[in-house]
Design an enzyme around this catalytic site. Structure first.
Site, PDB file in Angstrom:
ATOM      1  N   ASP A  23     -18.143  96.245  21.518  1.00 40.01           N
ATOM      2  CA  ASP A  23     -19.162  96.378  22.763  1.00 40.01           C
ATOM      3  C   ASP A  23     -19.331  97.859  22.749  1.00 40.01           C
ATOM      4  OD1 ASP A  23     -20.144  96.789  25.223  1.00 40.01           O
ATOM      5  OD2 ASP A  23     -18.045  96.743  26.238  1.00 40.01           O
ATOM      6  N   ASN A  25     -21.703  99.465  24.852  1.00 40.70           N
ATOM      7  CA  ASN A  25     -21.860 100.214  26.054  1.00 40.70           C
ATOM      8  C   ASN A  25     -21.126  99.788  27.273  1.00 40.70           C
ATOM      9  OD1 ASN A  25     -22.486  97.620  26.550  1.00 40.70           O
ATOM     10  ND2 ASN A  25     -24.692  97.608  26.991  1.00 40.70           N
ATOM     11  N   ASP A  27     -19.857  97.148  28.942  1.00 42.65           N
ATOM     12  CA  ASP A  27     -19.931  96.145  29.815  1.00 42.65           C
ATOM     13  C   ASP A  27     -19.227  95.039  29.503  1.00 42.65           C
ATOM     14  OD1 ASP A  27     -21.168  94.866  27.620  1.00 42.65           O
ATOM     15  OD2 ASP A  27     -23.083  94.375  28.435  1.00 42.65           O
ATOM     16  N   ASP A  31     -21.874  93.547  21.332  1.00 43.43           N
ATOM     17  CA  ASP A  31     -23.447  93.458  21.224  1.00 43.43           C
ATOM     18  C   ASP A  31     -24.060  94.058  19.849  1.00 43.43           C
ATOM     19  OD1 ASP A  31     -23.070  96.295  21.431  1.00 43.43           O
ATOM     20  OD2 ASP A  31     -22.743  96.214  23.385  1.00 43.43           O
ATOM     21  N   ASP A 100     -27.682  82.045  12.729  1.00 51.42           N
ATOM     22  CA  ASP A 100     -27.260  80.764  12.962  1.00 51.42           C
ATOM     23  C   ASP A 100     -28.586  79.905  13.294  1.00 51.42           C
ATOM     24  OD1 ASP A 100     -25.397  78.591  13.710  1.00 51.42           O
ATOM     25  OD2 ASP A 100     -23.910  80.279  14.273  1.00 51.42           O
ATOM     26  N   ASP A 201     -26.517  74.840  12.255  1.00 50.05           N
ATOM     27  CA  ASP A 201     -25.660  74.078  13.283  1.00 50.05           C
ATOM     28  C   ASP A 201     -25.768  72.505  13.494  1.00 50.05           C
ATOM     29  OD1 ASP A 201     -23.626  74.861  15.593  1.00 50.05           O
ATOM     30  OD2 ASP A 201     -25.344  73.627  16.665  1.00 50.05           O
ATOM     31  N   GLU A 258     -23.926  72.952   8.667  1.00 49.04           N
ATOM     32  CA  GLU A 258     -22.586  72.470   9.429  1.00 49.04           C
ATOM     33  C   GLU A 258     -22.564  70.847   9.549  1.00 49.04           C
ATOM     34  OE1 GLU A 258     -20.099  72.974  13.424  1.00 49.04           O
ATOM     35  OE2 GLU A 258     -22.217  73.067  13.702  1.00 49.04           O
ATOM     36  N   HIS A 331     -15.316  80.279  14.797  1.00 41.98           N
ATOM     37  CA  HIS A 331     -15.596  80.638  16.176  1.00 41.98           C
ATOM     38  C   HIS A 331     -14.988  79.098  16.859  1.00 41.98           C
ATOM     39  CE1 HIS A 331     -19.306  78.459  14.966  1.00 41.98           C
ATOM     40  NE2 HIS A 331     -19.481  77.951  16.237  1.00 41.98           N
ATOM     41  N   ASP A 332     -15.113  77.964  16.040  1.00 40.65           N
ATOM     42  CA  ASP A 332     -14.779  76.673  16.685  1.00 40.65           C
ATOM     43  C   ASP A 332     -13.128  76.377  16.489  1.00 40.65           C
ATOM     44  OD1 ASP A 332     -17.007  76.143  17.993  1.00 40.65           O
ATOM     45  OD2 ASP A 332     -17.861  75.171  16.184  1.00 40.65           O
TER      46      ASP A 332
END
Length: 557
Positions: A23, A25, A27, A31, A100, A201, A258, A331-332
């Protein structure tokens, strides 16, 4: 470079999950500028390709896999100018960028679906699957991957629409040629910017049996399994060949599909260069081996013999025919060191062993952010600390079925997708150096011990072990071209295989247990004593007694 140059065969891919990477910035959300700031770290690791999980405009019901606008960047991640800068900066460092591609479904806030809902004769109606109810219920008995029915009722036209995932992810109807044309134009938009390929995907779900028949429904199961009607469907090869002809073949890129439920026989068809579909696919069979019947949340211990048989099957089936992708994490998936290794006493040793076991196989390896420093699963005490829609839906569904909180949390700790989504651990400062603000999901409390800064300062770290694996893949053709042979097939603790190319031979010996194991096979034992050690995860060279989670890679003299 010619369009047919298979550069991806010697490449190593690094997957970035932007929300959790860096990150810039404050928040609390990773990003694009954060990614730009860490490109030198990836260059040092030695990866060739960055695969970026979705950064498109999205309401974020499924963390960006529900796309509202394919040609805009999500505000939280930055701007299109930031994206263009990231692409330039990656290319300047000799790295490629793969996006992706999510075209099985859109967000329900996508302009196409907003139009589609308005009336039965809307020009966009047929971009999605709309059906009348049957006997006062859904059009068929399919269940969603994210729990509940795969159908959502919409009052406006008194019909249901299909969503294999969240109800905010309506499925696209690829039978419609106008839809396909729009998708191809969108793909060209990104490729013309200069991106280097797509990770596609759930791409083997884009062809559905148009009849949408009921799926098999087990006793006590709330929904039928429609998988055979929407995975590897009747027109899937036709659609993939059309995508290739219309778009992919015109650019010197890589593609990985995938494909849940795809067998090695399917994979040969999908990845055979002569058929012109995709370069490689992601398979899931090895990721289901620690699940009992009834789905991924039903846990069982991994039987190493099953894992060896499975990976050997894929290695052999695609050799000289198609191409494998190699991965432990994404990520899964939960963190591999917690899953098939030991994230306690032998975290470093088992992380290195797992890395070597995979990277000496034939295929393109994928490293998921944090894997290269041995990040682990996380155990949040409260469901409130979890963010993943699949996890939260499963929790409520199982509560209704009578499971206890403790039973459900035990499954989440082992298999939940948020294990992979906690912020990247950069250093030992607040929030692991990920953000100056409050992170969108809590940081794994082990960040003070496990972080990239500590890894870079330790010459024996997991990071430098991955760096060495990447270098060896570039140097040794045997890794990308050699035959694969599984040895000691039935050994319950050792994963041993050989790679051969002409007169060259590599022997990879992995101990998947936390105890010493003596190799009682004479041929393997002799090689362990006589061959040259190429790589190992203990500082002193071993014998035919393997230490806990030891890996030794030997090269014939």
């Amino acid at each position: 470079m010619s369009v047919n140059d298979e550069w991806w065969k010697k490449s190593v891919v690094y997957q970035i999950y932007p929300r959790s990477f860096m990150d810039s910035n404050g928040d609390g959300i990773g990003d694009i500028k954060g990614i730009i700031g860490k490109l030198d770290y990836l260059k040092l690791l030695g990866v060739d390709v960055i695969w970026l999980s979705p950064v498109y405009d999205s309401p974020n019901d499924d963390n960006g896999y529900d796309i509202r606008n394919y040609q805009a960047i999500m505000n939280e991640f930055g701007t299109m100018a930031d994206f263009d800068q990231m692409l330039t900066e990656a290319h300047n460092r000799g790295m490629k960028l793969v996006m992706d591609l999510v075209v099985n479904h859109t967000s329900d806030e996508h302009a196409w679906f907003v139009e589609s809902k308005k009336s039965k004769d809307n020009p966009y109606r047929d971009f999605y699957f709309w059906r009348e109810g049957k006997d006062g219920k859904e059009p068929n008995n399919w269940g969603s991957v994210f729990a509940g029915s795969a159908w959502q009722y919409d009052e406006t036209t008194d019909e249901y629409y299909l969503h294999l995932f969240s109800k905010k992810q309506p499925d696209l109807n690829w039978e419609n040629p106008e839809l396909r044309e729009k998708v191809y134009n969108m793909m060209k938009f990104w490729l013309d910017k200069g991106i280097d390929g797509f990770r596609m995907d759930v791409i083997n779900m884009i062809s559905k049996n148009p009849e949408l028949p009921d799926g098999d429904q087990g006793e006590g199961q709330p929904y039928g399994d429609g998988g055979r009607y929407f995975m590897n469907g009747p027109r899937i090869h036709e659609f993939l060949q059309e995508i290739n002809q219309e778009v992919l073949s015109r650019y010197p890129i890589m593609t990985v599909g995938e494909m849940p439920g795809a067998s090695p026989e399917d994979a040969v068809l999908y990845t055979d260069p002569e058929r012109k579909e995709v370069n490689m696919i992601f398979t899931f069979e090895h990721m289901d081996l620690d699940s009992a019947p009834g789905g991924k949340w039903n846990l069982k211990p991994l039987d190493l013999v099953d894992l060896k048989e499975n990976l050997a099957k894929w290695q052999t089936a695609l050799h000289n025919k198609g191409w494998n992708s190699l991965y432990w994490n994404n990520h899964d998936q939960p963190r591999i060191v917690s899953r098939f290794g030991d994230d306690g006493k032998y975290r470093v040793e088992s992380a290195k062993m797992l890395a070597a076991c995979l990277h000496f196989m034939q295929g393109t390896p994928y490293i998921y952010q944090g894997e290269e420093i041995g990040m682990t699963n996380v155990k949040f005490a409260s469901l409130d600390d979890y963010r993943d829609i699949e996890t939260i839906n499963m929790y409520h569904e199982r509560k209704e079925l009578g499971y206890s909180h403790e039973e459900i949390m035990a499954s989440i700790y082992v298999k939940g997708r948020d294990n992979a989504r906690t912020p990247m651990q950069w250093d030992s400062t607040k929030n692991a150096g990920f953000s100056a603000g409050t992170p969108w999901i809590k940081v794994n409390p082990r960040y003070k011990e496990i972080n990239a800064k500590a890894a870079l300062e330790d010459s024996q770290s997991i990071f430098y072990f991955y760096q060495k694996l990447i270098q060896l893949r570039k140097e040794l053709n045997i890794i990308t071209e050699g035959d694969f042979e599984l040895l000691l097939r039935d050994h319950p603790q050792l994963f041993v295989y050989e790679r051969k190319l002409n007169d060259e031979r590599l022997l990879v010996v992995c101990n998947f247990s936390g105890e010493e194991v003596t190799v009682d096979d004479e041929a393997v034992s002799t090689k362990l004593k006589n061959d040259e050690v190429l790589l190992g995860n203990y500082e002193t060279e071993g014998t035919d007694v393997l230490r806990p989670y030891e890996v030794i890679v030997l090269k014939n003299n």
